[in-house]
Write an enzyme that holds these catalytic residues in place. Structure first.
Site, short mmCIF file in Angstrom:
data_model
loop_
_atom_site.label_atom_id
_atom_site.label_comp_id
_atom_site.label_asym_id
_atom_site.label_seq_id
_atom_site.Cartn_x
_atom_site.Cartn_y
_atom_site.Cartn_z
CG ASP A 96 -0.22 -0.10 2.53
OD1 ASP A 96 0.31 -1.18 2.80
OD2 ASP A 96 -0.17 0.90 3.28
CG ASP A 98 2.95 6.63 1.87
OD1 ASP A 98 2.51 7.77 1.70
OD2 ASP A 98 2.23 5.62 1.76
#
Length: 487
Positions: A244, A254
């Site tokens: 993810d 991220d």
């Protein structure tokens, strides 16, 4: 073009939760140009309403109205285990600005926050801001960081810290986890809608293919194979390569417990939550390949639309291209790092010997390759100061002799070679101890070190005589900076 899927099963309109008394912590003029935001003489937005918008307190500036902020759903594998439904737990997509999606990280709870508070802390927001912009300047595909807006609002992590909101920009924040989510629900309609949107906006060449979804998979896999090769070439460790956290555009996304290598260790683990070393430096290519296998599995129903029962074999064959593409990209990059203009037999063995010696002696990864550029083909061993960093002098002397012979075989110009090497071997990277100094000053409301680091890291390949100390390896007794998934 902003995220185009709609419906409660995909996303939820989510208003940011305001923070009290917001203030500027950091702002990137470079990212502002990408979003076409006019700046004043202090390199801050002329329109002062941007502070409120980027802090999550308002939805409009003089020229922009973000009328439908959303949080999206996705699923994924975390540390190799299926985690089920996840989603934007602390990220809210405000909308589009000049072809870029504008997302606020840390702007409050969403439907997908689960047990979280939806907040980000000042420490992690500064790290993401600096690293996003540093990676861009290094030439690595990445999401961008526009700003960090702070507040004295307390947030509890391992200790009580203060809140911050990091504004991020990207052409799209679609992840492998978006595909996995709809595939896990066997929602082929949504899966197709997601893929079609991605093709239309970002992979238009796939439209002409006999099987556009197979070609889409190949394109995503190729981008991520080349991305992880670039990470390896600059010594970047992501820290949490869950499926993810993998971009469908091949972007670095991220930034949490990331780290750049200081003293080279092939098995370096930058995330102290990663006790098994799943995401160690040397395993990143393997893990990215594994994540592409997750994507391939999710895309089987789409490939079946055009290829029927042969879809799994086609995807399996496409997946086998990943290590080939990665290896070629890795070899090309490291040949350039060594200043080699041609490919010759024995190059990879020469490189592997060097990396093993660097590992054994814990040699500074960035500084060694940067320093190697100053070596001349006529240099004698006694003149090579880089030898002093190695424990096994006999072994490294043999390597330098072989390397110099390899340079002579190529008959390359010393100056031309150094120019090439200095364009791929940075002098300045975001070392953890540098980020930590900036964070500790910022926690006392002194943001000057963030601005200084941003300026230095925006020119990572240049000689900056006034900033030589920022290129040094941290002292051997310097306290290590531990970062975890909470970062």
């Amino acid at each position: 073009m902003a995220f185009t899927l709609s419906g409660d099963d995909v996303c939820q309109t989510t208003l940011p939760t305001p923070i009290p008394d917001p203030y500027w912590v950091a702002f990137s003029p470079s990212a502002a140009k990408l979003a076409n935001i006019p700046l004043d003489v202090n390199s801050l937005p002329v329109d002062q309403s941007w502070l409120q918008v980027l802090g999550g307190n308002e939805l409009s500036t003089t020229n922009h109205q973000f009328s439908n902020p959303i949080a999206t759903v996705y699923s994924g594998h975390q540390f190799g285990v299926w985690a089920g439904q996840l989603g934007d737990g602390r990220a809210i997509l405000l909308g589009e600005i000049d072809g870029q999606e504008l997302q606020l990280k840390g702007a409050g709870k969403t439907r997908f926050s689960r047990m979280g508070d939806g907040r980000a802390v000042l420490r992690s927001s500064i790290r993401e801001f600096l690293c996003s912009e540093a990676m861009h300047s290094l030439g690595i595909p990445t999401t961008r960081a526009l700003s960090v807006v702070g507040s004295d609002l307390p947030v509890r992590r391992e200790a009580v810290e203060t809140a911050a909101v990091c504004a991020r920009l990207a052409p799209s924040f679609i992840r492998i986890g978006h595909f996995e989510h709809f595939a896990s629900l066997q929602n082929i309609e949504r899966l197709k809608e997601l893929a079609d949107s991605l093709i239309e906006q970002h992979y238009p060449n796939c439209l002409q293919a006999k099987n556009p979804y197979l070609v889409l998979f190949k394109a995503i896999s190729e981008r991520n194979a080349k991305l992880v090769a670039q990470w390896q070439s600059i010594g970047f460790c992501h820290g949490v390569l869950n499926s993810d956290n993998i971009s469908a555009l091949g972007l670095t996304i991220d930034y949490g417990p990331f780290g750049f290598l200081d003293r080279f260790q092939i098995d370096h683990i930058c995330n102290h939550s990663d006790q098994g070393g799943r995401y160690a430096y040397h395993r990143q290519p393997q893990i990215m390949h594994w994540n592409m296998a997750c994507l391939a599995s999710a895309m089987i129903p789409l490939v079946e639309i055009h290829s029927g029962d042969d879809s799994q074999n086609l995807l399996r064959a496409a997946l086998e291209d990943f290590p080939v593409i990665y290896a070629q990209a890795w070899q090309d990059l490291f040949r350039k790092k060594l200043g080699l203009f041609t490919s010759q037999e024995g190059d990879i063995a020469l490189l592997e010997r060097l990396l093993q010696s660097m590992h054994d002696s814990k040699v500074d990864f960035t500084n060694f390759f940067r320093g190697l550029g100053s070596l001349r083909a006529t240099t004698s061993l006694s003149q090579i100061s880089l030898r002093d960093d190695f424990i096994n002098r006999e072994e490294i002397d043999k390597w330098f002799n072989d390397y110099i012979e390899r340079l002579k075989n190529e008959s390359s110009d010393d100056r031309q070679r150094q120019e090439m090497m200095n364009q791929i071997n940075p002098k300045y990277i975001l070392r953890n101890h540098l980020a930590q100094v900036a964070i500790e000053k910022a926690q006392k409301k002194d943001f000057t070190e963030i601005s200084k680091l941003l300026n230095i890291l925006s020119r990572p390949y240049e000689e900056q005589s006034e900033n030589e100390s920022y290129a040094l390896t941290p002292p051997i007794n310097f306290p290590s900076v531990e970062v975890s998934c909470s970062s």
